[in-house]
Design a protein around this motif. Sequence first.
Motif, PDB file in Angstrom:
ATOM      1  N   ARG A  75       0.913  -1.238   0.112  1.00  0.00           N
ATOM      2  CA  ARG A  75      -0.249   0.034  -0.167  1.00  0.00           C
ATOM      3  C   ARG A  75       0.855   1.276  -0.030  1.00  0.00           C
ATOM      4  NH1 ARG A  75      -3.445  -3.104   3.268  1.00  0.00           N
ATOM      5  NH2 ARG A  75      -2.281  -2.630   5.277  1.00  0.00           N
ATOM      6  N   LEU A  76       1.906   1.063   0.488  1.00  0.00           N
ATOM      7  CA  LEU A  76       2.737   2.504   0.801  1.00  0.00           C
ATOM      8  C   LEU A  76       3.637   2.616  -0.662  1.00  0.00           C
ATOM      9  CD1 LEU A  76       4.672   1.879   4.046  1.00  0.00           C
ATOM     10  CD2 LEU A  76       3.088   3.595   3.598  1.00  0.00           C
ATOM     11  N   SER A  77       3.983   1.640  -1.243  1.00  0.00           N
ATOM     12  CA  SER A  77       4.439   1.812  -2.654  1.00  0.00           C
ATOM     13  C   SER A  77       3.468   2.287  -3.537  1.00  0.00           C
ATOM     14  CB  SER A  77       4.894   0.518  -3.159  1.00  0.00           C
ATOM     15  OG  SER A  77       3.870  -0.376  -3.725  1.00  0.00           O
ATOM     16  N   CYS A  78       2.264   2.027  -3.313  1.00  0.00           N
ATOM     17  CA  CYS A  78       1.025   2.510  -4.352  1.00  0.00           C
ATOM     18  C   CYS A  78       0.882   3.842  -3.903  1.00  0.00           C
ATOM     19  CB  CYS A  78      -0.188   1.710  -4.088  1.00  0.00           C
ATOM     20  SG  CYS A  78      -0.352   0.232  -4.755  1.00  0.00           S
ATOM     21  N   GLU A  79       0.847   4.485  -2.539  1.00  0.00           N
ATOM     22  CA  GLU A  79       0.824   5.862  -2.150  1.00  0.00           C
ATOM     23  C   GLU A  79       1.990   6.633  -2.699  1.00  0.00           C
ATOM     24  OE1 GLU A  79       0.320   5.961   1.900  1.00  0.00           O
ATOM     25  OE2 GLU A  79      -1.697   4.730   1.888  1.00  0.00           O
ATOM     26  N   ILE A  80       2.945   5.872  -2.866  1.00  0.00           N
ATOM     27  CA  ILE A  80       4.195   6.871  -3.428  1.00  0.00           C
ATOM     28  C   ILE A  80       3.881   7.377  -4.691  1.00  0.00           C
ATOM     29  CG2 ILE A  80       6.615   6.808  -4.020  1.00  0.00           C
ATOM     30  CD1 ILE A  80       7.209   5.188  -1.603  1.00  0.00           C
ATOM     31  N   LEU A  81       3.541   6.461  -5.477  1.00  0.00           N
ATOM     32  CA  LEU A  81       3.361   6.373  -6.999  1.00  0.00           C
ATOM     33  C   LEU A  81       2.062   7.379  -7.112  1.00  0.00           C
ATOM     34  CD1 LEU A  81       3.742   2.978  -8.252  1.00  0.00           C
ATOM     35  CD2 LEU A  81       4.795   4.880  -8.979  1.00  0.00           C
ATOM     36  N   GLU A  82       1.219   7.359  -6.417  1.00  0.00           N
ATOM     37  CA  GLU A  82      -0.104   8.395  -6.517  1.00  0.00           C
ATOM     38  C   GLU A  82       0.082   9.855  -6.248  1.00  0.00           C
ATOM     39  OE1 GLU A  82      -4.752   8.118  -4.874  1.00  0.00           O
ATOM     40  OE2 GLU A  82      -2.980   7.945  -3.426  1.00  0.00           O
ATOM     41  N   SER A  83       1.099   9.778  -5.340  1.00  0.00           N
ATOM     42  CA  SER A  83       1.550  10.982  -5.037  1.00  0.00           C
ATOM     43  C   SER A  83       2.326  11.717  -5.862  1.00  0.00           C
ATOM     44  CB  SER A  83       2.463  11.140  -3.645  1.00  0.00           C
ATOM     45  OG  SER A  83       1.587  10.769  -2.582  1.00  0.00           O
ATOM     46  N   TYR A  84       2.985  11.056  -6.711  1.00  0.00           N
ATOM     47  CA  TYR A  84       4.042  11.765  -8.009  1.00  0.00           C
ATOM     48  C   TYR A  84       3.642  11.640  -9.159  1.00  0.00           C
ATOM     49  CZ  TYR A  84       7.677  12.451  -4.093  1.00  0.00           C
ATOM     50  OH  TYR A  84       8.205  12.893  -2.970  1.00  0.00           O
TER      51      TYR A  84
ATOM     52  N   SER B 194      -0.168  11.237 -11.962  1.00  0.00           N
ATOM     53  CA  SER B 194      -1.555  11.399 -12.239  1.00  0.00           C
ATOM     54  C   SER B 194      -2.364  10.257 -12.229  1.00  0.00           C
ATOM     55  CB  SER B 194      -1.636  12.393 -13.649  1.00  0.00           C
ATOM     56  OG  SER B 194      -1.224  11.485 -14.872  1.00  0.00           O
ATOM     57  N   GLU B 195      -1.589   9.131 -12.144  1.00  0.00           N
ATOM     58  CA  GLU B 195      -2.603   7.878 -12.138  1.00  0.00           C
ATOM     59  C   GLU B 195      -3.240   7.677 -10.824  1.00  0.00           C
ATOM     60  OE1 GLU B 195      -2.771   5.734 -14.308  1.00  0.00           O
ATOM     61  OE2 GLU B 195      -1.167   6.229 -15.859  1.00  0.00           O
ATOM     62  N   PRO B 196      -4.802   7.240 -11.140  1.00  0.00           N
ATOM     63  CA  PRO B 196      -5.313   7.001  -9.817  1.00  0.00           C
ATOM     64  C   PRO B 196      -4.927   5.964  -9.027  1.00  0.00           C
ATOM     65  CG  PRO B 196      -6.743   6.325 -11.777  1.00  0.00           C
ATOM     66  CD  PRO B 196      -5.508   7.005 -12.197  1.00  0.00           C
ATOM     67  N   MET B 197      -5.263   5.775  -7.857  1.00  0.00           N
ATOM     68  CA  MET B 197      -4.871   4.519  -6.952  1.00  0.00           C
ATOM     69  C   MET B 197      -5.437   3.273  -7.497  1.00  0.00           C
ATOM     70  SD  MET B 197      -3.443   3.244  -4.256  1.00  0.00           S
ATOM     71  CE  MET B 197      -3.093   4.714  -3.055  1.00  0.00           C
ATOM     72  N   GLU B 198      -6.715   3.397  -8.133  1.00  0.00           N
ATOM     73  CA  GLU B 198      -7.295   2.039  -8.602  1.00  0.00           C
ATOM     74  C   GLU B 198      -6.414   1.454  -9.833  1.00  0.00           C
ATOM     75  OE1 GLU B 198     -11.324   0.397 -10.416  1.00  0.00           O
ATOM     76  OE2 GLU B 198     -11.289   2.448  -9.936  1.00  0.00           O
ATOM     77  N   ARG B 199      -5.666   2.283 -10.514  1.00  0.00           N
ATOM     78  CA  ARG B 199      -4.988   1.950 -11.804  1.00  0.00           C
ATOM     79  C   ARG B 199      -3.764   1.584 -11.219  1.00  0.00           C
ATOM     80  NH1 ARG B 199      -4.007  -0.407 -16.234  1.00  0.00           N
ATOM     81  NH2 ARG B 199      -2.562   0.463 -17.595  1.00  0.00           N
ATOM     82  N   ILE B 200      -2.986   2.040 -10.208  1.00  0.00           N
ATOM     83  CA  ILE B 200      -1.740   1.523  -9.657  1.00  0.00           C
ATOM     84  C   ILE B 200      -2.068   0.369  -9.173  1.00  0.00           C
ATOM     85  CG2 ILE B 200      -0.253   2.125  -8.009  1.00  0.00           C
ATOM     86  CD1 ILE B 200      -0.890   5.231  -8.459  1.00  0.00           C
ATOM     87  N   GLU B 201      -2.949   0.009  -8.313  1.00  0.00           N
ATOM     88  CA  GLU B 201      -3.151  -1.035  -7.617  1.00  0.00           C
ATOM     89  C   GLU B 201      -3.406  -2.183  -8.742  1.00  0.00           C
ATOM     90  OE1 GLU B 201      -5.112  -0.026  -3.233  1.00  0.00           O
ATOM     91  OE2 GLU B 201      -6.489  -0.206  -4.879  1.00  0.00           O
ATOM     92  N   GLN B 202      -4.113  -2.212  -9.961  1.00  0.00           N
ATOM     93  CA  GLN B 202      -4.364  -3.074 -10.730  1.00  0.00           C
ATOM     94  C   GLN B 202      -2.884  -3.323 -11.582  1.00  0.00           C
ATOM     95  OE1 GLN B 202      -7.061  -1.036 -13.388  1.00  0.00           O
ATOM     96  NE2 GLN B 202      -8.976  -1.980 -12.442  1.00  0.00           N
ATOM     97  N   LEU B 203      -1.924  -2.451 -11.729  1.00  0.00           N
ATOM     98  CA  LEU B 203      -0.759  -2.511 -12.351  1.00  0.00           C
ATOM     99  C   LEU B 203       0.034  -3.568 -11.476  1.00  0.00           C
ATOM    100  CD1 LEU B 203       0.005   0.717 -13.889  1.00  0.00           C
ATOM    101  CD2 LEU B 203      -0.433  -1.197 -14.995  1.00  0.00           C
ATOM    102  N   PHE B 204      -0.009  -3.264 -10.354  1.00  0.00           N
ATOM    103  CA  PHE B 204       0.881  -4.252  -9.148  1.00  0.00           C
ATOM    104  C   PHE B 204       0.219  -5.194  -8.885  1.00  0.00           C
ATOM    105  CE2 PHE B 204       2.978  -0.023  -6.978  1.00  0.00           C
ATOM    106  CZ  PHE B 204       4.011  -0.187  -7.859  1.00  0.00           C
ATOM    107  N   THR B 205      -1.171  -5.671  -8.861  1.00  0.00           N
ATOM    108  CA  THR B 205      -1.697  -6.722  -8.710  1.00  0.00           C
ATOM    109  C   THR B 205      -1.573  -7.839  -9.742  1.00  0.00           C
ATOM    110  OG1 THR B 205      -3.706  -5.732  -8.860  1.00  0.00           O
ATOM    111  CG2 THR B 205      -3.004  -6.108  -6.737  1.00  0.00           C
ATOM    112  N   LEU B 206      -1.320  -7.418 -10.945  1.00  0.00           N
ATOM    113  CA  LEU B 206      -1.198  -8.296 -11.975  1.00  0.00           C
ATOM    114  C   LEU B 206      -0.057  -9.343 -12.052  1.00  0.00           C
ATOM    115  CD1 LEU B 206      -1.607  -5.872 -15.189  1.00  0.00           C
ATOM    116  CD2 LEU B 206      -3.290  -7.317 -14.307  1.00  0.00           C
ATOM    117  N   ASP B 207       0.788  -8.964 -11.154  1.00  0.00           N
ATOM    118  CA  ASP B 207       2.023  -9.971 -11.066  1.00  0.00           C
ATOM    119  C   ASP B 207       1.838 -10.864  -9.639  1.00  0.00           C
ATOM    120  OD1 ASP B 207       3.171  -9.476 -13.349  1.00  0.00           O
ATOM    121  OD2 ASP B 207       4.245  -7.719 -12.607  1.00  0.00           O
ATOM    122  N   SER B 208       2.232 -11.893  -9.611  1.00  0.00           N
ATOM    123  CA  SER B 208       2.428 -12.568  -8.491  1.00  0.00           C
ATOM    124  C   SER B 208       3.716 -13.418  -8.412  1.00  0.00           C
ATOM    125  CB  SER B 208       1.111 -13.424  -8.236  1.00  0.00           C
ATOM    126  OG  SER B 208       1.003 -14.181  -9.198  1.00  0.00           O
ATOM    127  N   GLY B 209       4.092 -13.887  -7.274  1.00  0.00           N
ATOM    128  CA  GLY B 209       5.312 -14.678  -7.436  1.00  0.00           C
ATOM    129  C   GLY B 209       6.420 -13.930  -7.001  1.00  0.00           C
TER     130      GLY B 209
END
Length: 206
Positions: A37-46, A48-63
């Motif tokens: 969540r902290l990594s997503c907040e950093i990206l959202e702060s710097y 123009s991407e909305p939090m929902e989009r950032i979380e989607q990009l990150f959660t596409l990967d696993s492992g």
Amino acid sequence: MEPKWLAWAQQLQAIAQTGLTYVKDVYDRERYEEISRLSCEILESYTSEPMERIEQLFTLDSGYATPKVDVRAAVFREGKILMAREKADGLWTVPGGWADVGVSPSESVVLEVLQETGYEVKPVRVICVLDNKKQKQPPHPNHIYRLFFLCELVGGEGLQETLETAGVGWFNVDELPELSTDRILESQVRLMFAHHEDPSRAVDFD
């Protein structure tokens, strides 16, 4: 060089992703989720991407966290390079996209060209392996390796519209359209022309 905040966000997300893969303790899982969540907040702060989009990009990967792989095709005809216009931003790039699981890099680039332009190509050789962290591209949540293939045009007809693209064209090096810099830079296009003109040129990397 990429900004420090982006490197920190990517590293935190990699730690969180790898940790969540192997964690067994419920309290440790909560800590890794908080790091994510902290990594997503950093990206959202710097950005123009909305939090929902950032979380989607990150959660596409696993492992275990590794860089994502993007494949791109350098296709030439009469001294001009093939480019497609992206629907997402209305700007131009050489055809390509994420490599697919279960498909080799060269097979992926053939599929991307066909899907985005309607042309059939044959990969000839790898010409560039570039790390987006070392390129002057806009910040991206993912760490990306881009593989560029010099491809031979073997058939097909250009499509003016696909699911992802809204135009296809052939361009001289000094008459390039406005580029989608998330995907390609002018310096990278010029590298492709250099490899096309000099078959003996060594692979460019990083």
